[in-house]
Design a protein around this motif. Structure first.
Motif, PDB file in Angstrom:
ATOM      1  N   VAL A  17       0.717  -1.187   0.235  1.00 56.85           N
ATOM      2  CA  VAL A  17       0.029  -0.309  -0.256  1.00 56.85           C
ATOM      3  C   VAL A  17       1.026   1.115   0.398  1.00 56.85           C
ATOM      4  O   VAL A  17       0.255   2.330  -0.395  1.00 56.85           O
ATOM      5  N   CYS A  18       1.780   1.489   0.661  1.00 58.07           N
ATOM      6  CA  CYS A  18       2.662   2.864   0.980  1.00 58.07           C
ATOM      7  C   CYS A  18       3.561   2.385  -0.511  1.00 58.07           C
ATOM      8  O   CYS A  18       3.541   4.101  -0.324  1.00 58.07           O
ATOM      9  N   GLU A  19       3.806   1.823  -0.847  1.00 57.97           N
ATOM     10  CA  GLU A  19       4.550   1.520  -2.695  1.00 57.97           C
ATOM     11  C   GLU A  19       3.901   2.235  -3.189  1.00 57.97           C
ATOM     12  O   GLU A  19       4.334   3.039  -4.577  1.00 57.97           O
ATOM     13  N   ARG A  20       2.121   1.324  -3.575  1.00 61.04           N
ATOM     14  CA  ARG A  20       1.389   2.239  -4.798  1.00 61.04           C
ATOM     15  C   ARG A  20       0.940   3.665  -4.411  1.00 61.04           C
ATOM     16  O   ARG A  20       1.180   4.555  -5.204  1.00 61.04           O
ATOM     17  N   LEU A  21       1.328   4.152  -3.262  1.00 60.89           N
ATOM     18  CA  LEU A  21       0.639   5.503  -2.577  1.00 60.89           C
ATOM     19  C   LEU A  21       1.865   6.807  -3.056  1.00 60.89           C
ATOM     20  O   LEU A  21       1.492   7.302  -3.368  1.00 60.89           O
ATOM     21  N   ARG A  22       2.849   5.785  -2.493  1.00 61.27           N
ATOM     22  CA  ARG A  22       4.413   6.910  -3.163  1.00 61.27           C
ATOM     23  C   ARG A  22       3.799   7.032  -4.895  1.00 61.27           C
ATOM     24  O   ARG A  22       4.913   8.389  -4.682  1.00 61.27           O
ATOM     25  N   THR A  23       3.955   6.198  -5.645  1.00 57.54           N
ATOM     26  CA  THR A  23       4.140   6.067  -6.631  1.00 57.54           C
ATOM     27  C   THR A  23       2.602   7.313  -7.076  1.00 57.54           C
ATOM     28  O   THR A  23       2.988   8.111  -7.588  1.00 57.54           O
ATOM     29  N   VAL A  24       1.453   7.126  -6.195  1.00 60.66           N
ATOM     30  CA  VAL A  24       0.554   7.761  -7.213  1.00 60.66           C
ATOM     31  C   VAL A  24       0.814   9.221  -6.778  1.00 60.66           C
ATOM     32  O   VAL A  24       0.806  10.371  -7.078  1.00 60.66           O
ATOM     33  N   PHE A  25       1.376   9.692  -5.653  1.00 66.06           N
ATOM     34  CA  PHE A  25       1.934  10.632  -4.701  1.00 66.06           C
ATOM     35  C   PHE A  25       3.287  10.963  -5.000  1.00 66.06           C
ATOM     36  O   PHE A  25       4.211  11.052  -4.211  1.00 66.06           O
ATOM     37  N   GLY A  26       3.732  10.873  -5.971  1.00 63.24           N
ATOM     38  CA  GLY A  26       5.163  11.476  -5.681  1.00 63.24           C
ATOM     39  C   GLY A  26       5.842  12.436  -6.020  1.00 63.24           C
ATOM     40  O   GLY A  26       6.870  12.323  -6.098  1.00 63.24           O
ATOM     41  N   ASP A  27       5.174  13.766  -6.100  1.00 66.12           N
ATOM     42  CA  ASP A  27       5.282  14.679  -5.364  1.00 66.12           C
ATOM     43  C   ASP A  27       5.526  14.333  -3.858  1.00 66.12           C
ATOM     44  O   ASP A  27       5.516  16.367  -3.639  1.00 66.12           O
ATOM     45  N   ARG A  28       5.057  13.813  -3.283  1.00 70.44           N
ATOM     46  CA  ARG A  28       4.917  14.352  -1.449  1.00 70.44           C
ATOM     47  C   ARG A  28       6.828  12.790  -1.523  1.00 70.44           C
ATOM     48  O   ARG A  28       6.856  11.510  -1.391  1.00 70.44           O
ATOM     49  N   ASP A  34       3.566   8.254   4.048  1.00 70.50           N
ATOM     50  CA  ASP A  34       4.463   6.683   5.374  1.00 70.50           C
ATOM     51  C   ASP A  34       3.346   6.496   6.700  1.00 70.50           C
ATOM     52  O   ASP A  34       3.088   6.032   7.222  1.00 70.50           O
ATOM     53  N   GLY A  35       3.307   8.023   6.873  1.00 67.19           N
ATOM     54  CA  GLY A  35       3.263   8.391   8.211  1.00 67.19           C
ATOM     55  C   GLY A  35       1.584   8.406   8.339  1.00 67.19           C
ATOM     56  O   GLY A  35       1.109   7.950   8.668  1.00 67.19           O
ATOM     57  N   VAL A  36       0.491   9.204   7.357  1.00 70.79           N
ATOM     58  CA  VAL A  36      -0.513   8.360   6.884  1.00 70.79           C
ATOM     59  C   VAL A  36      -1.199   6.824   6.552  1.00 70.79           C
ATOM     60  O   VAL A  36      -1.471   6.751   7.804  1.00 70.79           O
TER      61      VAL A  36
END
Length: 77
Positions: A17-28, A34-36
């Motif tokens: 989940v963290c990996e997918r969301l880091r990709t989607v929100f790549g500018d963050r 990871d904190g969220v």
């Protein structure tokens, strides 16, 4: 299935989940995403039924990140 195997699978799913969301929100930053995810995951600590925890964590985290930082172009919710 033993508790430790179930926990390992859940931990692996949360990592994905963290990996997918880091990709989607790549500018963050990694720490922001990871904190969220960590905070949302912690909110399910007392959940007795664990089968859908990773799915719920991903959806809630994605919604929170979208509201906090704005919608992501091409994001399907």
């Amino acid at each position: 299935m033993t508790v430790s195997i179930r926990q390992n699978r859940e931990d692996h799913a949360i990592t994905q989940v963290c990996e997918r969301l880091r990709t989607v929100f790549g500018d963050r930053s990694r720490s922001e995403v990871d904190g969220v995810v960590t905070r949302v995951t912690a909110s399910f600590t007392t959940a007795r039924i664990r089968d859908f925890v990773p799915l719920l964590v991903e959806r809630i985290s994605r919604d929170e990140l979208s509201h906090r930082f704005g919608p992501v172009r091409g994001l399907r919710c």
